[in-house]
Scaffold this motif. Sequence first.
Motif, PDB file in Angstrom:
ATOM      1  N   GLN A  92     -29.854  -4.405 -22.833  1.00  0.00           N
ATOM      2  CA  GLN A  92     -30.269  -3.316 -23.558  1.00  0.00           C
ATOM      3  C   GLN A  92     -31.192  -2.311 -22.515  1.00  0.00           C
ATOM      4  O   GLN A  92     -31.008  -1.051 -22.363  1.00  0.00           O
ATOM      5  N   LEU A  93     -32.066  -2.985 -21.776  1.00  0.00           N
ATOM      6  CA  LEU A  93     -32.947  -2.378 -20.950  1.00  0.00           C
ATOM      7  C   LEU A  93     -32.293  -1.805 -19.699  1.00  0.00           C
ATOM      8  O   LEU A  93     -32.378  -0.655 -19.343  1.00  0.00           O
ATOM      9  N   SER A  94     -31.320  -2.786 -19.342  1.00  0.00           N
ATOM     10  CA  SER A  94     -30.719  -2.062 -18.119  1.00  0.00           C
ATOM     11  C   SER A  94     -29.776  -1.071 -18.424  1.00  0.00           C
ATOM     12  O   SER A  94     -29.504   0.159 -17.723  1.00  0.00           O
ATOM     13  N   ALA A  95     -29.298  -1.067 -19.677  1.00  0.00           N
ATOM     14  CA  ALA A  95     -28.269   0.149 -19.990  1.00  0.00           C
ATOM     15  C   ALA A  95     -29.125   1.256 -20.211  1.00  0.00           C
ATOM     16  O   ALA A  95     -28.581   2.537 -20.213  1.00  0.00           O
ATOM     17  N   GLN A 155     -28.771   4.875 -18.215  1.00  0.00           N
ATOM     18  CA  GLN A 155     -28.476   6.289 -18.822  1.00  0.00           C
ATOM     19  C   GLN A 155     -29.237   7.094 -18.285  1.00  0.00           C
ATOM     20  O   GLN A 155     -29.331   8.459 -18.301  1.00  0.00           O
ATOM     21  N   GLN A 156     -30.601   6.763 -17.973  1.00  0.00           N
ATOM     22  CA  GLN A 156     -31.781   7.871 -17.384  1.00  0.00           C
ATOM     23  C   GLN A 156     -31.414   8.188 -15.827  1.00  0.00           C
ATOM     24  O   GLN A 156     -31.870   9.330 -15.528  1.00  0.00           O
ATOM     25  N   LEU A 157     -30.600   7.153 -15.327  1.00  0.00           N
ATOM     26  CA  LEU A 157     -30.227   7.707 -13.907  1.00  0.00           C
ATOM     27  C   LEU A 157     -29.285   8.840 -13.801  1.00  0.00           C
ATOM     28  O   LEU A 157     -28.345   8.904 -14.776  1.00  0.00           O
TER      29      LEU A 157
END
Length: 193
Positions: free
Chosen positions: A4-7, A11-13
């Motif tokens: 979830q953190l990596s997703a 999304q912020q990238l």
Amino acid sequence: MDEQLSAALKQQLRDVHLPDAVSWWPLAYGWWILVILALFGITALVYYLLRKHKQNAYRRIAIRELNTAYTLWQQQNDVEAYLQSANAILKRSVLHFTKHQGVASQSGQAWLNTLASSATCELSTEFKNAFGSQVYRANPDAGIQLIHQELCNWLTTHKAELGLTVNESIPSSPINNAKLKDTKPKRSEANNA
């Protein structure tokens, strides 16, 4: 949670954005210097070519008059008229690039020396005979075709430097059917020299 953190981080990238292209305007100082030098060079070249064209105007006029005299010779077969016209054209040409008025009264060997001093190649014997002595004879015997070709060559290639300065204007004299009179030295000037 790692997923979830990596997703969330993905999304912020955002995609990589390229910077705006560098504009050609305003020009850098080096380009301004190059433009100014190019304009100066083009101006100098145009000035040089126009000046050279103007300085050689007397050559074009003399060749045109010489061709007119040659055409008259072909029609009338008057060798004396052609030689006198050609001699007058040569004298006007020499007077154009020299302020030495004594050239107009030269004849014989002195005149041939003046012509030879500005020639870029050796003058032929036929040429020397024609303008050394035959130009003053009543019925000259000269090969006009060869002389005409050599005259055109002399007018095209002669050096306009006799150690004297160039005149600004050319005296023009249209050739007509009348014979041009040649300037002969006066006896008082010949005796004083």
